[in-house]
Write a protein that holds these residues in place. Structure first.
Motif, short mmCIF file in Angstrom:
data_model
loop_
_atom_site.label_atom_id
_atom_site.label_comp_id
_atom_site.label_asym_id
_atom_site.label_seq_id
_atom_site.Cartn_x
_atom_site.Cartn_y
_atom_site.Cartn_z
N GLN A 143 0.89 -1.04 0.21
CA GLN A 143 0.04 0.04 0.13
C GLN A 143 0.98 1.33 0.02
O GLN A 143 2.06 1.23 0.43
N ALA A 168 -10.13 3.75 -3.71
CA ALA A 168 -9.72 3.28 -2.11
C ALA A 168 -10.71 3.34 -1.13
O ALA A 168 -11.81 4.00 -1.34
N VAL A 211 -3.54 3.16 0.48
CA VAL A 211 -4.49 2.53 -0.78
C VAL A 211 -3.54 1.45 -1.47
O VAL A 211 -2.23 1.61 -1.54
#
Length: 318
Positions: A29, A86, A96
């Motif tokens: 992420q 997201a 995200v």
């Protein structure tokens, strides 16, 4: 701590700005500093329905700058301008999945990019599922909204004859500018079967649209803004083969988002922003959307208070 827009079923708006903890990214992420977020009808429904629990951060569509790259080396590096799909997007910073992030070139405004994820992915993916559209008749319902505008443009670019259905004569200008060959109020005046329906409305209109499908046709249910049930008459679904498909945006979105950004950059796709303002004025945006007063997308400016603009209604396109 950071500011975020969260679900709150105890108040009339069903959402409020408050403080939440900083995001903690998992492997794979990136952390994005959010400059702009796009408000969708689904966000309003999430706040009301309880799908997002009280205190949960709302939102799906964001654009901004990466402030922390993924530790596994995937995705964009720090300082890169990006758009992303997201969960819990309406916050000052969001973690995200790198696979759901696309880069945004300097020639594309971040406020425009923020409008792409939910409203752009739905028509892009559902039209792709319908195969070649060249010469086909494509009906788009709820065509004056953000999803409808993208659907019209994508279908027209693929060579389809596009029929745009709107709720009133006054809402027909946007679909015409987007490239619709015909604009109708409701489904009045459609006397020739259609090959594809992208339905944003649901309810009785979905049932009527089903009856307009030609044999072998496909109805893609991508929204349900009416909130009304769809009741089919007995044997309405018995007859020449045709398909009704449901849709939900799932899976990695990065590649398709990059396609949408490229289409904006090359001016194949135009983004209509019908409302834009500081997220401190989210109540105005939600009320305008619920009353169907936003032609196009509603974009919230999230960045720093000093950079926020006064809320405005416009026909701004890019």
């Amino acid at each position: 701590m950071i500011r975020a827009l969260v679900a709150d079923p105890t108040i009339a708006l069903t959402m409020r700005l408050t403080m939440v903890p900083e995001p903690v990214p998992r492997q794979g992420q990136v952390v994005i500093e959010v400059h702009h977020a796009s408000l969708n009808h689904g966000d309003l429904n999430d706040a009301r329905s309880g799908r997002i629990p009280p205190g949960g951060v709302l939102g799906s569509d964001i654009a901004g700058v990466v402030v922390r790259a993924a530790t596994d080396g995937t995705g964009p590096r720090e300082g890169v301008r990006v758009v992303a799909l997201a969960q819990g997007a309406f916050a000052e910073r969001v973690a995200v999945d790198a696979a759901s992030v696309a880069t945004v070139p300097a020639s594309v405004d971040l406020s425009v990019a923020a409008a792409l994820p939910v409203a752009g992915l739905a028509p892009l993916r559902t039209l792709r599922a319908c195969g070649s559209l060249l010469g086909k008749r494509v009906l788009v319902t709820g065509a004056s909204g953000g999803v409808g505008s993208f659907a019209i443009q994508l279908a027209a670019a693929a060579g389809a004859h596009v029929i745009a259905s709107v709720g009133s004569v006054e809402r027909g200008a946007g679909p015409r500018e987007a490239g619709a060959d015909e604009v109708v109020v409701g489904l009045k005046g459609i006397d020739t079967p259609v090959d594809v329906v992208l339905d944003n409305v649901g309810g009785p209109q979905l049932v009527q649209a089903w009856s307009l499908l030609a044999p072998g046709g496909s109805l893609q249910s991508i929204g349900w803004t009416s909130g009304e049930p769809a009741v089919f008459a007995p044997y309405a679904t018995v007859g020449p083969q045709k398909a009704l498909s449901s849709y939900l945006t799932t899976g990695d979105a990065g590649s398709d988002l990059q396609t949408l950004v490229h289409l904006v950059e090359t001016r194949v796709l135009t983004v209509r922003i019908g409302w834009r303002g500081s997220w401190d004025r989210f109540a105005e945006a939600t009320e305008a959307m619920r009353q169907r007063r936003v032609n196009g997308k509603a974009v919230l400016d999230v960045a720093t208070p000093g950079s926020m603009r006064t809320a405005q209604y416009s026909d701004e396109t890019a």
